[in-house]
Design a protein around this motif. Structure first.
Motif, PDB file in Angstrom:
ATOM      1  N   ARG A  38       0.836  -1.199   0.000  1.00  0.00           N
ATOM      2  CA  ARG A  38       0.000   0.000   0.000  1.00  0.00           C
ATOM      3  C   ARG A  38       0.875   1.255   0.000  1.00  0.00           C
ATOM      4  O   ARG A  38       0.541   2.272   0.586  1.00  0.00           O
ATOM      5  CB  ARG A  38      -0.956  -0.008   1.199  1.00  0.00           C
ATOM      6  N   HIS A  39       1.990   1.138  -0.672  1.00  0.00           N
ATOM      7  CA  HIS A  39       2.933   2.248  -0.832  1.00  0.00           C
ATOM      8  C   HIS A  39       3.181   2.447  -2.322  1.00  0.00           C
ATOM      9  O   HIS A  39       3.475   1.488  -3.046  1.00  0.00           O
ATOM     10  CB  HIS A  39       4.246   1.946  -0.115  1.00  0.00           C
ATOM     11  N   ILE A  40       3.067   3.688  -2.771  1.00  0.00           N
ATOM     12  CA  ILE A  40       3.233   4.018  -4.182  1.00  0.00           C
ATOM     13  C   ILE A  40       4.528   4.813  -4.345  1.00  0.00           C
ATOM     14  O   ILE A  40       4.700   5.852  -3.701  1.00  0.00           O
ATOM     15  CB  ILE A  40       2.042   4.853  -4.702  1.00  0.00           C
ATOM     16  N   ARG A  41       5.409   4.333  -5.207  1.00  0.00           N
ATOM     17  CA  ARG A  41       6.646   5.070  -5.473  1.00  0.00           C
ATOM     18  C   ARG A  41       6.383   6.094  -6.574  1.00  0.00           C
ATOM     19  O   ARG A  41       6.142   5.736  -7.735  1.00  0.00           O
ATOM     20  CB  ARG A  41       7.760   4.121  -5.891  1.00  0.00           C
ATOM     21  N   CYS A  42       6.392   7.363  -6.187  1.00  0.00           N
ATOM     22  CA  CYS A  42       6.140   8.426  -7.147  1.00  0.00           C
ATOM     23  C   CYS A  42       6.513   9.757  -6.519  1.00  0.00           C
ATOM     24  O   CYS A  42       6.689   9.859  -5.311  1.00  0.00           O
ATOM     25  CB  CYS A  42       4.674   8.446  -7.576  1.00  0.00           C
ATOM     26  N   ASP A  43       6.616  10.771  -7.345  1.00  0.00           N
ATOM     27  CA  ASP A  43       6.730  12.147  -6.885  1.00  0.00           C
ATOM     28  C   ASP A  43       5.313  12.626  -6.593  1.00  0.00           C
ATOM     29  O   ASP A  43       4.426  12.519  -7.455  1.00  0.00           O
ATOM     30  CB  ASP A  43       7.373  13.003  -7.978  1.00  0.00           C
ATOM     31  N   ILE A  44       5.075  13.113  -5.396  1.00  0.00           N
ATOM     32  CA  ILE A  44       3.716  13.488  -4.987  1.00  0.00           C
ATOM     33  C   ILE A  44       3.125  14.569  -5.883  1.00  0.00           C
ATOM     34  O   ILE A  44       1.906  14.748  -5.941  1.00  0.00           O
ATOM     35  CB  ILE A  44       3.715  13.931  -3.506  1.00  0.00           C
ATOM     36  N   ARG A  45       3.955  15.253  -6.645  1.00  0.00           N
ATOM     37  CA  ARG A  45       3.473  16.317  -7.533  1.00  0.00           C
ATOM     38  C   ARG A  45       2.997  15.795  -8.885  1.00  0.00           C
ATOM     39  O   ARG A  45       2.478  16.578  -9.699  1.00  0.00           O
ATOM     40  CB  ARG A  45       4.586  17.338  -7.761  1.00  0.00           C
ATOM     41  N   ASP A  46       3.151  14.490  -9.132  1.00  0.00           N
ATOM     42  CA  ASP A  46       2.883  13.945 -10.462  1.00  0.00           C
ATOM     43  C   ASP A  46       1.474  13.391 -10.649  1.00  0.00           C
ATOM     44  O   ASP A  46       1.273  12.375 -11.319  1.00  0.00           O
ATOM     45  CB  ASP A  46       3.908  12.853 -10.784  1.00  0.00           C
ATOM     46  N   GLY A  47       0.471  14.030 -10.046  1.00  0.00           N
ATOM     47  CA  GLY A  47      -0.911  13.675 -10.334  1.00  0.00           C
ATOM     48  C   GLY A  47      -1.647  12.878  -9.279  1.00  0.00           C
ATOM     49  O   GLY A  47      -2.889  12.829  -9.287  1.00  0.00           O
ATOM     50  N   ILE A  48      -0.929  12.266  -8.339  1.00  0.00           N
ATOM     51  CA  ILE A  48      -1.601  11.421  -7.355  1.00  0.00           C
ATOM     52  C   ILE A  48      -2.538  12.216  -6.451  1.00  0.00           C
ATOM     53  O   ILE A  48      -3.517  11.683  -5.913  1.00  0.00           O
ATOM     54  CB  ILE A  48      -0.568  10.643  -6.511  1.00  0.00           C
ATOM     55  N   LEU A  49      -2.307  13.511  -6.291  1.00  0.00           N
ATOM     56  CA  LEU A  49      -3.144  14.343  -5.422  1.00  0.00           C
ATOM     57  C   LEU A  49      -4.552  14.529  -5.983  1.00  0.00           C
ATOM     58  O   LEU A  49      -5.453  14.967  -5.259  1.00  0.00           O
ATOM     59  CB  LEU A  49      -2.493  15.715  -5.219  1.00  0.00           C
ATOM     60  N   ASN A  50      -4.753  14.181  -7.232  1.00  0.00           N
ATOM     61  CA  ASN A  50      -6.058  14.388  -7.879  1.00  0.00           C
ATOM     62  C   ASN A  50      -6.933  13.138  -7.893  1.00  0.00           C
ATOM     63  O   ASN A  50      -7.911  13.082  -8.630  1.00  0.00           O
ATOM     64  CB  ASN A  50      -5.829  14.863  -9.322  1.00  0.00           C
ATOM     65  N   GLU A  51      -6.604  12.142  -7.078  1.00  0.00           N
ATOM     66  CA  GLU A  51      -7.293  10.858  -7.143  1.00  0.00           C
ATOM     67  C   GLU A  51      -8.375  10.679  -6.080  1.00  0.00           C
ATOM     68  O   GLU A  51      -8.638   9.572  -5.631  1.00  0.00           O
ATOM     69  CB  GLU A  51      -6.263   9.724  -7.088  1.00  0.00           C
ATOM     70  N   GLY A  52      -9.015  11.762  -5.676  1.00  0.00           N
ATOM     71  CA  GLY A  52     -10.210  11.665  -4.838  1.00  0.00           C
ATOM     72  C   GLY A  52      -9.968  11.319  -3.390  1.00  0.00           C
ATOM     73  O   GLY A  52     -10.765  10.590  -2.777  1.00  0.00           O
ATOM     74  N   TRP A  53      -8.919  11.868  -2.796  1.00  0.00           N
ATOM     75  CA  TRP A  53      -8.618  11.596  -1.388  1.00  0.00           C
ATOM     76  C   TRP A  53      -9.510  12.431  -0.462  1.00  0.00           C
ATOM     77  O   TRP A  53      -9.861  13.562  -0.781  1.00  0.00           O
ATOM     78  CB  TRP A  53      -7.152  11.910  -1.091  1.00  0.00           C
ATOM     79  N   ASP A  54      -9.831  11.855   0.704  1.00  0.00           N
ATOM     80  CA  ASP A  54     -10.588  12.593   1.726  1.00  0.00           C
ATOM     81  C   ASP A  54      -9.671  13.345   2.679  1.00  0.00           C
ATOM     82  O   ASP A  54     -10.062  14.349   3.269  1.00  0.00           O
ATOM     83  CB  ASP A  54     -11.456  11.620   2.542  1.00  0.00           C
ATOM     84  N   LEU A  55      -8.446  12.849   2.840  1.00  0.00           N
ATOM     85  CA  LEU A  55      -7.504  13.470   3.771  1.00  0.00           C
ATOM     86  C   LEU A  55      -6.095  13.247   3.246  1.00  0.00           C
ATOM     87  O   LEU A  55      -5.751  12.139   2.803  1.00  0.00           O
ATOM     88  CB  LEU A  55      -7.649  12.875   5.172  1.00  0.00           C
ATOM     89  N   LEU A  56      -5.300  14.300   3.300  1.00  0.00           N
ATOM     90  CA  LEU A  56      -3.894  14.236   2.903  1.00  0.00           C
ATOM     91  C   LEU A  56      -3.032  14.585   4.105  1.00  0.00           C
ATOM     92  O   LEU A  56      -3.165  15.666   4.676  1.00  0.00           O
ATOM     93  CB  LEU A  56      -3.614  15.224   1.762  1.00  0.00           C
ATOM     94  N   ALA A  57      -2.167  13.674   4.486  1.00  0.00           N
ATOM     95  CA  ALA A  57      -1.185  13.934   5.543  1.00  0.00           C
ATOM     96  C   ALA A  57       0.190  13.852   4.906  1.00  0.00           C
ATOM     97  O   ALA A  57       0.598  12.785   4.440  1.00  0.00           O
ATOM     98  CB  ALA A  57      -1.319  12.913   6.666  1.00  0.00           C
ATOM     99  N   VAL A  58       0.894  14.988   4.851  1.00  0.00           N
ATOM    100  CA  VAL A  58       2.214  15.036   4.243  1.00  0.00           C
ATOM    101  C   VAL A  58       3.234  15.062   5.373  1.00  0.00           C
ATOM    102  O   VAL A  58       3.297  16.027   6.142  1.00  0.00           O
ATOM    103  CB  VAL A  58       2.366  16.270   3.330  1.00  0.00           C
ATOM    104  N   MET A  59       4.040  14.016   5.457  1.00  0.00           N
ATOM    105  CA  MET A  59       4.841  13.835   6.650  1.00  0.00           C
ATOM    106  C   MET A  59       6.195  14.561   6.626  1.00  0.00           C
ATOM    107  O   MET A  59       6.539  15.276   7.543  1.00  0.00           O
ATOM    108  CB  MET A  59       5.084  12.332   6.884  1.00  0.00           C
ATOM    109  N   HIS A  60       6.972  14.367   5.595  1.00  0.00           N
ATOM    110  CA  HIS A  60       8.335  14.909   5.627  1.00  0.00           C
ATOM    111  C   HIS A  60       8.714  15.511   4.277  1.00  0.00           C
ATOM    112  O   HIS A  60       9.678  15.063   3.642  1.00  0.00           O
ATOM    113  CB  HIS A  60       9.338  13.817   6.021  1.00  0.00           C
ATOM    114  N   PRO A  61       7.988  16.525   3.810  1.00  0.00           N
ATOM    115  CA  PRO A  61       8.405  17.172   2.560  1.00  0.00           C
ATOM    116  C   PRO A  61       9.753  17.848   2.755  1.00  0.00           C
ATOM    117  O   PRO A  61      10.133  18.152   3.887  1.00  0.00           O
ATOM    118  CB  PRO A  61       7.295  18.210   2.314  1.00  0.00           C
ATOM    119  N   PRO A  62      10.508  18.049   1.687  1.00  0.00           N
ATOM    120  CA  PRO A  62      11.831  18.657   1.849  1.00  0.00           C
ATOM    121  C   PRO A  62      11.747  20.025   2.504  1.00  0.00           C
ATOM    122  O   PRO A  62      11.109  20.932   1.985  1.00  0.00           O
ATOM    123  CB  PRO A  62      12.361  18.753   0.410  1.00  0.00           C
TER     124      PRO A  62
END
Length: 226
Positions: A38-62
């Motif tokens: 249940r882990h996706i290897r990707c850059d979080i900026r590459d479209g995954i944010l548009n997939e209908g999430w109810d909650l986004l928790a961003v833990m350790h951005p640069p």
């Protein structure tokens, strides 16, 4: 809820939400330490944010170049003047590139089309604040020992559509300069090394269990009220 935990490889936050029965996924450019499917290897900026999430928790951005402690490497007196010193082996161009990366990741996540957003990041320096969205609030600053973890780490949460965290199991603080106090400061006292940044940014299970329960409960109450 459908939950995305961004910029995490440890799985600590993902497992906290998973324990409550949520449909939760983590993502990062690096693989998950626990080998979860249940882990996706990707850059979080590459479209995954548009997939209908109810909650986004961003833990350790640069955040190295965004935080107050990192400002001295970015500028001297005033803003964007030549810094007096640079990290060994690094150039000002390196610093600027890392700064732009941090700004882009943070602002992309904050502006994501998701109703509930939590971004873990230190309090920012003035150079970073100048580049942030106008609606960005001051962070809530918390420590792991508020949640039963014997450690100091001033942790900032930038929250949108979510309540501030409430301490759950505050530990009594040790006497300053005692052996226990030094152990609580192990993150700040960590010696240089190849894993230092990863270990210093690691989430605390007690804090993430509290976050998962409190933010999930808040979201459920809002949905019932609606």
């Amino acid at each position: 809820m459908k939950v995305l935990v961004g910029c995490e490889t440890s799985g600590i936050a993902r497992r906290a939400f998973e324990a409550l029965g949520h449909d939760v996924w983590s993502c990062d450019i690096e693989p998950a330490e626990d080998g979860s499917n249940r882990h996706i290897r990707c850059d979080i900026r590459d479209g995954i944010l548009n997939e209908g999430w109810d909650l986004l928790a961003v833990m350790h951005p640069p955040c190295t170049r965004l935080c107050r402690s990192g400002r001295r490497w970015m500028s001297g007196p005033g803003k964007w003047t030549q810094p007096k010193l640079l990290p060994k082996g690094r150039t000002l161009e390196d610093m600027l590139r890392e700064f732009e990366l941090g700004v882009d990741v943070f602002t992309t996540c904050w502006k994501a089309p998701i109703d509930r957003v939590a971004i873990e990041n230190p309090e920012m320096n003035d150079l970073a604040k100048d580049r942030m969205p106008a609606d960005l609030p001051r962070p809530q600053m918390v420590h792991p020992f508020w949640f039963g973890e014997p450690a100091y780490k001033n942790t900032g949460w930038y929250l949108r559509g979510l309540p501030q965290l409430v301490e759950t199991n505050r530990l009594p603080e040790p006497t300053r300069d005692s052996g226990e106090w030094k152990a609580w400061n192990k993150i700040h006292r960590m010696p240089p090394g190849p894993d230092r940044a990863r270990l210093r940014s690691r989430s605390f299970p007690g804090m993430m269990e509290a976050a998962a329960k409190q933010w999930s409960g808040w979201a459920n109450l809002r949905e019932v009220a609606a």
